[in-house]
Design a protein around this motif. Sequence first.
Motif, PDB file in Angstrom:
ATOM      1  N   ALA C 223       0.829  -1.212   0.000  1.00  0.00           N
ATOM      2  CA  ALA C 223       0.000   0.000   0.000  1.00  0.00           C
ATOM      3  C   ALA C 223       0.859   1.256   0.000  1.00  0.00           C
ATOM      4  O   ALA C 223       0.463   2.304  -0.520  1.00  0.00           O
ATOM      5  N   ALA C 224       2.035   1.128   0.582  1.00  0.00           N
ATOM      6  CA  ALA C 224       2.919   2.289   0.699  1.00  0.00           C
ATOM      7  C   ALA C 224       3.364   2.801  -0.668  1.00  0.00           C
ATOM      8  O   ALA C 224       3.840   3.925  -0.802  1.00  0.00           O
ATOM      9  N   ARG C 225       3.193   1.970  -1.685  1.00  0.00           N
ATOM     10  CA  ARG C 225       3.628   2.347  -3.046  1.00  0.00           C
ATOM     11  C   ARG C 225       2.456   2.585  -3.989  1.00  0.00           C
ATOM     12  O   ARG C 225       2.645   2.730  -5.197  1.00  0.00           O
ATOM     13  N   MET C 226       1.259   2.572  -3.441  1.00  0.00           N
ATOM     14  CA  MET C 226       0.081   2.737  -4.298  1.00  0.00           C
ATOM     15  C   MET C 226      -0.464   4.161  -4.214  1.00  0.00           C
ATOM     16  O   MET C 226      -0.156   4.919  -3.311  1.00  0.00           O
ATOM     17  N   LYS C 227      -1.285   4.485  -5.187  1.00  0.00           N
ATOM     18  CA  LYS C 227      -2.006   5.751  -5.212  1.00  0.00           C
ATOM     19  C   LYS C 227      -3.377   5.542  -4.569  1.00  0.00           C
ATOM     20  O   LYS C 227      -3.939   4.434  -4.663  1.00  0.00           O
ATOM     21  N   GLY C 228      -3.940   6.590  -4.009  1.00  0.00           N
ATOM     22  CA  GLY C 228      -5.269   6.496  -3.424  1.00  0.00           C
ATOM     23  C   GLY C 228      -6.314   6.029  -4.420  1.00  0.00           C
ATOM     24  O   GLY C 228      -7.205   5.235  -4.097  1.00  0.00           O
TER      25      GLY C 228
ATOM     26  N   SER D 174      -3.432  10.804  -3.933  1.00  0.00           N
ATOM     27  CA  SER D 174      -2.791  10.592  -2.633  1.00  0.00           C
ATOM     28  C   SER D 174      -1.790   9.438  -2.706  1.00  0.00           C
ATOM     29  O   SER D 174      -1.918   8.546  -3.538  1.00  0.00           O
ATOM     30  N   ILE D 175      -0.816   9.472  -1.826  1.00  0.00           N
ATOM     31  CA  ILE D 175       0.215   8.428  -1.796  1.00  0.00           C
ATOM     32  C   ILE D 175       0.426   7.908  -0.366  1.00  0.00           C
ATOM     33  O   ILE D 175       0.115   8.589   0.608  1.00  0.00           O
ATOM     34  N   GLY D 176       0.969   6.699  -0.282  1.00  0.00           N
ATOM     35  CA  GLY D 176       1.289   6.087   1.013  1.00  0.00           C
ATOM     36  C   GLY D 176       2.745   6.250   1.376  1.00  0.00           C
ATOM     37  O   GLY D 176       3.468   7.031   0.741  1.00  0.00           O
ATOM     38  N   GLY D 177       3.175   5.526   2.376  1.00  0.00           N
ATOM     39  CA  GLY D 177       4.577   5.634   2.765  1.00  0.00           C
ATOM     40  C   GLY D 177       4.944   4.618   3.824  1.00  0.00           C
ATOM     41  O   GLY D 177       4.100   3.835   4.294  1.00  0.00           O
ATOM     42  N   ILE D 178       6.212   4.603   4.169  1.00  0.00           N
ATOM     43  CA  ILE D 178       6.715   3.687   5.199  1.00  0.00           C
ATOM     44  C   ILE D 178       7.427   4.485   6.283  1.00  0.00           C
ATOM     45  O   ILE D 178       8.259   5.344   5.982  1.00  0.00           O
ATOM     46  N   ILE D 179       7.040   4.221   7.518  1.00  0.00           N
ATOM     47  CA  ILE D 179       7.635   4.893   8.665  1.00  0.00           C
ATOM     48  C   ILE D 179       8.595   3.930   9.334  1.00  0.00           C
ATOM     49  O   ILE D 179       8.269   2.754   9.540  1.00  0.00           O
ATOM     50  N   SER D 180       9.733   4.439   9.691  1.00  0.00           N
ATOM     51  CA  SER D 180      10.724   3.641  10.399  1.00  0.00           C
ATOM     52  C   SER D 180      10.850   4.206  11.817  1.00  0.00           C
ATOM     53  O   SER D 180      10.930   5.416  11.999  1.00  0.00           O
ATOM     54  N   CYS D 181      10.832   3.322  12.809  1.00  0.00           N
ATOM     55  CA  CYS D 181      10.873   3.793  14.199  1.00  0.00           C
ATOM     56  C   CYS D 181      11.971   3.076  14.979  1.00  0.00           C
ATOM     57  O   CYS D 181      12.081   1.847  14.925  1.00  0.00           O
ATOM     58  N   HIS D 182      12.776   3.850  15.684  1.00  0.00           N
ATOM     59  CA  HIS D 182      13.915   3.332  16.453  1.00  0.00           C
ATOM     60  C   HIS D 182      13.813   3.806  17.898  1.00  0.00           C
ATOM     61  O   HIS D 182      13.521   4.968  18.146  1.00  0.00           O
ATOM     62  N   VAL D 183      14.090   2.902  18.826  1.00  0.00           N
ATOM     63  CA  VAL D 183      14.065   3.274  20.244  1.00  0.00           C
ATOM     64  C   VAL D 183      15.404   2.899  20.876  1.00  0.00           C
ATOM     65  O   VAL D 183      15.792   1.721  20.871  1.00  0.00           O
ATOM     66  N   SER D 208      -4.155   1.130  15.890  1.00  0.00           N
ATOM     67  CA  SER D 208      -5.275   2.032  16.169  1.00  0.00           C
ATOM     68  C   SER D 208      -5.094   3.375  15.455  1.00  0.00           C
ATOM     69  O   SER D 208      -6.020   4.170  15.393  1.00  0.00           O
ATOM     70  N   ILE D 209      -3.913   3.599  14.901  1.00  0.00           N
ATOM     71  CA  ILE D 209      -3.695   4.811  14.093  1.00  0.00           C
ATOM     72  C   ILE D 209      -4.345   4.582  12.735  1.00  0.00           C
ATOM     73  O   ILE D 209      -4.112   3.556  12.104  1.00  0.00           O
ATOM     74  N   PRO D 210      -5.155   5.509  12.275  1.00  0.00           N
ATOM     75  CA  PRO D 210      -5.795   5.312  10.975  1.00  0.00           C
ATOM     76  C   PRO D 210      -4.769   5.139   9.846  1.00  0.00           C
ATOM     77  O   PRO D 210      -3.685   5.728   9.895  1.00  0.00           O
ATOM     78  N   ALA D 211      -5.108   4.335   8.868  1.00  0.00           N
ATOM     79  CA  ALA D 211      -4.350   4.180   7.616  1.00  0.00           C
ATOM     80  C   ALA D 211      -3.154   3.245   7.699  1.00  0.00           C
ATOM     81  O   ALA D 211      -2.436   3.077   6.709  1.00  0.00           O
ATOM     82  N   ILE D 212      -2.934   2.602   8.859  1.00  0.00           N
ATOM     83  CA  ILE D 212      -1.812   1.669   8.958  1.00  0.00           C
ATOM     84  C   ILE D 212      -2.227   0.305   8.391  1.00  0.00           C
ATOM     85  O   ILE D 212      -3.265  -0.229   8.750  1.00  0.00           O
ATOM     86  N   LYS D 213      -1.393  -0.239   7.506  1.00  0.00           N
ATOM     87  CA  LYS D 213      -1.707  -1.542   6.889  1.00  0.00           C
ATOM     88  C   LYS D 213      -0.757  -2.657   7.294  1.00  0.00           C
ATOM     89  O   LYS D 213      -1.045  -3.832   7.019  1.00  0.00           O
ATOM     90  N   GLY D 214       0.396  -2.316   7.886  1.00  0.00           N
ATOM     91  CA  GLY D 214       1.328  -3.373   8.241  1.00  0.00           C
ATOM     92  C   GLY D 214       2.369  -2.908   9.236  1.00  0.00           C
ATOM     93  O   GLY D 214       2.618  -1.706   9.378  1.00  0.00           O
ATOM     94  N   ILE D 215       2.933  -3.874   9.945  1.00  0.00           N
ATOM     95  CA  ILE D 215       4.029  -3.574  10.871  1.00  0.00           C
ATOM     96  C   ILE D 215       5.007  -4.732  10.828  1.00  0.00           C
ATOM     97  O   ILE D 215       4.603  -5.898  10.708  1.00  0.00           O
ATOM     98  N   ALA D 265       3.632   0.381   7.585  1.00  0.00           N
ATOM     99  CA  ALA D 265       3.165   0.778   6.249  1.00  0.00           C
ATOM    100  C   ALA D 265       1.913   1.633   6.379  1.00  0.00           C
ATOM    101  O   ALA D 265       0.975   1.265   7.075  1.00  0.00           O
ATOM    102  N   VAL D 266       1.939   2.782   5.694  1.00  0.00           N
ATOM    103  CA  VAL D 266       0.795   3.696   5.691  1.00  0.00           C
ATOM    104  C   VAL D 266       0.190   3.700   4.288  1.00  0.00           C
ATOM    105  O   VAL D 266       0.913   3.878   3.304  1.00  0.00           O
ATOM    106  N   LYS D 267      -1.096   3.502   4.215  1.00  0.00           N
ATOM    107  CA  LYS D 267      -1.737   3.475   2.898  1.00  0.00           C
ATOM    108  C   LYS D 267      -1.929   4.900   2.385  1.00  0.00           C
ATOM    109  O   LYS D 267      -1.869   5.861   3.164  1.00  0.00           O
ATOM    110  N   PRO D 268      -2.154   5.058   1.088  1.00  0.00           N
ATOM    111  CA  PRO D 268      -2.508   6.389   0.588  1.00  0.00           C
ATOM    112  C   PRO D 268      -3.853   6.806   1.181  1.00  0.00           C
ATOM    113  O   PRO D 268      -4.762   5.980   1.305  1.00  0.00           O
ATOM    114  N   THR D 269      -3.943   8.082   1.567  1.00  0.00           N
ATOM    115  CA  THR D 269      -5.206   8.591   2.111  1.00  0.00           C
ATOM    116  C   THR D 269      -6.362   8.199   1.195  1.00  0.00           C
ATOM    117  O   THR D 269      -6.258   8.349  -0.018  1.00  0.00           O
ATOM    118  N   SER D 270      -7.435   7.748   1.789  1.00  0.00           N
ATOM    119  CA  SER D 270      -8.606   7.399   0.981  1.00  0.00           C
ATOM    120  C   SER D 270      -9.170   8.627   0.279  1.00  0.00           C
ATOM    121  O   SER D 270      -9.705   8.531  -0.825  1.00  0.00           O
TER     122      SER D 270
END
Lengths: 325, 325, 325, 325
Positions: C223-228, D174-183, D208-215, D265-270
């Motif tokens: 999904a991260a590489r797709m368009k809405g 709209s487009i999605g993206g990938i967030i990287s988190c380090h602790v 519970s965050i909207p638009a998340i599709k994977g971790i 993984a964040v999906k493209p905004t609907s």
Amino acid sequence: MNSFGRIFRLSIFGESHGALVGVTIDGCPAGIDLQEADLLPDLERRKAGATGTTPRQEADQPEIATGLFNNKTTGAPITILFRNTNTRSADYDAIRNTPRPGHADFVLDKKFHGYNDYRGGGHSSGRLTLALVAAGVVAKKVLQGIEINAHLAEAGGNTDIEAAIQNAVDTQDSIGGIISCHVKGLPIALGEPFFDSVESAISHIIFSIPAIKGIEFGSGFSAARMKGSEHNDAIIDAEGHTRTNYAGGINGGITNGNELYFRIAVKPTSSTPQQQQTWNNASQQVEAFTVKGRHDLCIALRVPVVAEAATAIALVDLLLINKAY
Amino acid sequence: MNSFGRIFRLSIFGESHGALVGVTIDGCPAGIDLQEADLLPDLERRKAGATGTTPRQEADQPEIATGLFNNKTTGAPITILFRNTNTRSADYDAIRNTPRPGHADFVLDKKFHGYNDYRGGGHSSGRLTLALVAAGVVAKKVLQGIEINAHLAEAGGNTDIEAAIQNAVDTQDSIGGIISCHVKGLPIALGEPFFDSVESAISHIIFSIPAIKGIEFGSGFSAARMKGSEHNDAIIDAEGHTRTNYAGGINGGITNGNELYFRIAVKPTSSTPQQQQTWNNASQQVEAFTVKGRHDLCIALRVPVVAEAATAIALVDLLLINKAY
Amino acid sequence: MNSFGRIFRLSIFGESHGALVGVTIDGCPAGIDLQEADLLPDLERRKAGATGTTPRQEADQPEIATGLFNNKTTGAPITILFRNTNTRSADYDAIRNTPRPGHADFVLDKKFHGYNDYRGGGHSSGRLTLALVAAGVVAKKVLQGIEINAHLAEAGGNTDIEAAIQNAVDTQDSIGGIISCHVKGLPIALGEPFFDSVESAISHIIFSIPAIKGIEFGSGFSAARMKGSEHNDAIIDAEGHTRTNYAGGINGGITNGNELYFRIAVKPTSSTPQQQQTWNNASQQVEAFTVKGRHDLCIALRVPVVAEAATAIALVDLLLINKAY
Amino acid sequence: MNSFGRIFRLSIFGESHGALVGVTIDGCPAGIDLQEADLLPDLERRKAGATGTTPRQEADQPEIATGLFNNKTTGAPITILFRNTNTRSADYDAIRNTPRPGHADFVLDKKFHGYNDYRGGGHSSGRLTLALVAAGVVAKKVLQGIEINAHLAEAGGNTDIEAAIQNAVDTQDSIGGIISCHVKGLPIALGEPFFDSVESAISHIIFSIPAIKGIEFGSGFSAARMKGSEHNDAIIDAEGHTRTNYAGGINGGITNGNELYFRIAVKPTSSTPQQQQTWNNASQQVEAFTVKGRHDLCIALRVPVVAEAATAIALVDLLLINKAY
């Protein structure tokens, strides 16, 4: 741990002398009629101002800030806020050195390492029961057809309540009382085996009300002096109605379709106008002490509506859980 | 809903006439000495066999099946099992038609749509308190230096307990009683604001014990007849010791370092040998009825150790939560 | 914290090399047909013995010890026990000095202050998934009409699974895999706003399965590489069916009536037969090290039935909660 | 079910177009420095206004309404409110007939029987993440010495983020993206066996965050293609440091003292500006449809600070629980 309930859940917040007190109700069914005006009658019953109650008068104006749309619950959390408007914090400065006897001042200071808001009891104030009463109104609406009634059955050992209050005013000493609570129209089968018995759920929330010292269901403490042949309630029809109701409407922790009945003991307000003694941290000795601030002589006068609210909250949770099965 | 506690958690299972009863304790600290022999003294105190208790004698042999390694707790869940060995299920066949007055037979049938195991009360049997007592032993070990003592203070309205029991045997009718429970050595600051007060936690679990009709802390119901000037406990030193202890060791829901004290009311066992009346589902009328099976005349004799266990369990949870802050 | 669920609750206990592993299921509806034989097919699917799995063969004979009467659930907690019969603890003595890389040996020792049962992973062993699978069978029965299917979609990067396994055997090195899980027949509206989204509930329990490194729902990471405009699933009828299913059957955390679909990543078993390096606490240096004991080369082979069970458990809880509203 | 955590507990409330959104944090230690200004930097990071985000600009002015005294936390619940000031509800009237594809409109209507506040997503709006971010600031303060950093690692499949956003603006999709988190700086031993693994806790709240599709944690999905001999992280000292970190800082669900690392993984905004198709309840057919309102082209830009907050919240709860043992 300011939350209660499994699926109909309350979360309570606020302080007596801070900006506000409030409650969030999560898990309320959608489509329940609700508006701020609906809260007023029970809030009025809780209010100070009658003989024997504190002269601190708050507007107690609720704001239903979330969870409502077109005057109906939406299924989202319902947050109800009460802004504090009439606080005199200066009254409470002495508390740090002289923890009030019978109050939580001493233990709160220890528990929160000195960081608690000590003004007027802070988060432990009876003012938080505003939040309970507001949530109770919502709970009562969910419990359609179920009637909850609590009343002050005796005060200062006297069933003539007016006389009891007058005596407290005359002697300027606070008094306790006993609240009797009855619930009609409950279906059979509310309450869960073992740890979530009806008594467990109700007593859990009732003991979160300040000043409660005891609770008894049905025959209560008098059961300890009865014979089994007296105490057993004969079942007289297929719906489970019983000839007597020593059980108080509960068997094995589960409602039996008869009237649910319990009594609670309220201690005399700790804030008596009488001179008392307490430890003074500055002088490091026991000293005479008089409580300042505006307080109730008979807090029990204001407890019935709070007890009803607590009961309604506990029962809604059990009702919704029962609906799932 | 057969679980209790936030981080020291119990989960209870089993039936009176099934294969076993048991308990899983989750969240017990690692490194506590524990072996099966440690459970026996409290299990013995709970046992039937004394005058006034049921002649059903169980071996009550515990198996600590998990959570132990080299006789120390490992931090993993501790499961303790008690195989049932001495059951006479035939005694209970009549229950389906004639729900026993004072018992949960009627409501269990409704709640579980007729599928409940009705033999000997099934999962609602007092036999489940075996699990509580076993878990209580573990809890007491975690509460090192804290002493919990409960005793039967009166039976059938008589403080001469032996005489009371003899009278019950002579008249062949069951009797109730009052249990008094004291806890010494508790630190200040256990208990959480509002919904998880010490009283809330203790009453919640105490009311899961069958036959309990009431609980009162400190002055309890007598507080309702006292004046504030009498009831307030004067604080007399920097550690918070008080001259009197009407509070029962709790202020604002939080332990104050004085002795914790409460009393509970136990009803007379519903299973009295006396003839009673109940609804008969077959004949569709109220009929005379005598309970079969082997039962206690004074169940209150066996409650003190159960009350101690329940108290220990509630307090460990509050203690561990307090340690986190 | 070995429990899961709000009203359909699991509690897991036991150790790989202790007396038993087991599970208690609380909050299961009464009247569900259940007997031990019903558990066997899914237990068989989880079993070792196939190429690429550990040669440790357990009988895995379940005992449904509580909560059952006349082969139906009673509404009381269901406890299922699996006695351990085939353990070789001596294999594990070396662990104390040489924590196995990729395993939890090191952290368990720290977390439980050296008291954990380290034999075969103790309570953290994959053997605990037996309990999940057993509970999953019960959950699937409650989810009547809902079909959950998980399968191994690729192993070691290869969709020809047999070839992948053979390669692992040939090279004597463990491999990972990807599990694909599909759920058909789910009603609309399961899942709760915000914190108890369907994805939250499922991922929570899926990540309790050992060796899981990732989960993605519907389009997942792609999904991260797709368009809405590509990703949105057009709604094509009044029942909410969609033309595509990038959402994986969930919108806003709530089931939308289309197929629920997710994938999970399984790492290669840490217990590879290959020589590795780890810290040796005795010699205080990094040393060569070979894992002893009997282990899986491709644990992913055994995960599908566990993933189905976990999914069923999470969904039953959401289903029952939804029924309450 | 709008609550999260065992002893550090959040409760979230509010709607996008109602009076406010907010959060109550219960179980926060007393004595933490906190004032409203402390919230502003993270709130600013979450804010709209940058290229690719919604032109709806809110003041996002927090009010810490409870739980604070002299700029320190008191141990009582902390409630933080955000009044909504810039809402255009008329934009949303069409939703009732034409549920937006990719949104929760359709399922919310079903779940709440038509009573949900549908304006701007109501309680399911991304605006609720304001509450998460505010609570995250508090959580980060409790996690003193622990550093949490999330960043947008790629957007629309492009690691040159600016170029990716410009492309989305140019193509108006709209487009999605990938967030990287380090602790960094986490102690060993956080996380609980089985159901409350670190991954379970973090994934639960992240989803519970909207638009998340994977971790995925550590090696994540790539683990499925690795060999055990590659994947295992060799332990190289007595503190448990490892040569590689495929585990992502977690073994057996428990932190191992190395850097905690995961990607989401964040999906493209609907709400893409492109024309789409959806079912029209009025015309009872599929129709062309364009989303109205003000929306983000790349919601992933705003997710890092929300992911940090969610992570901090999950970790504080595990940290406090660990402190109890």
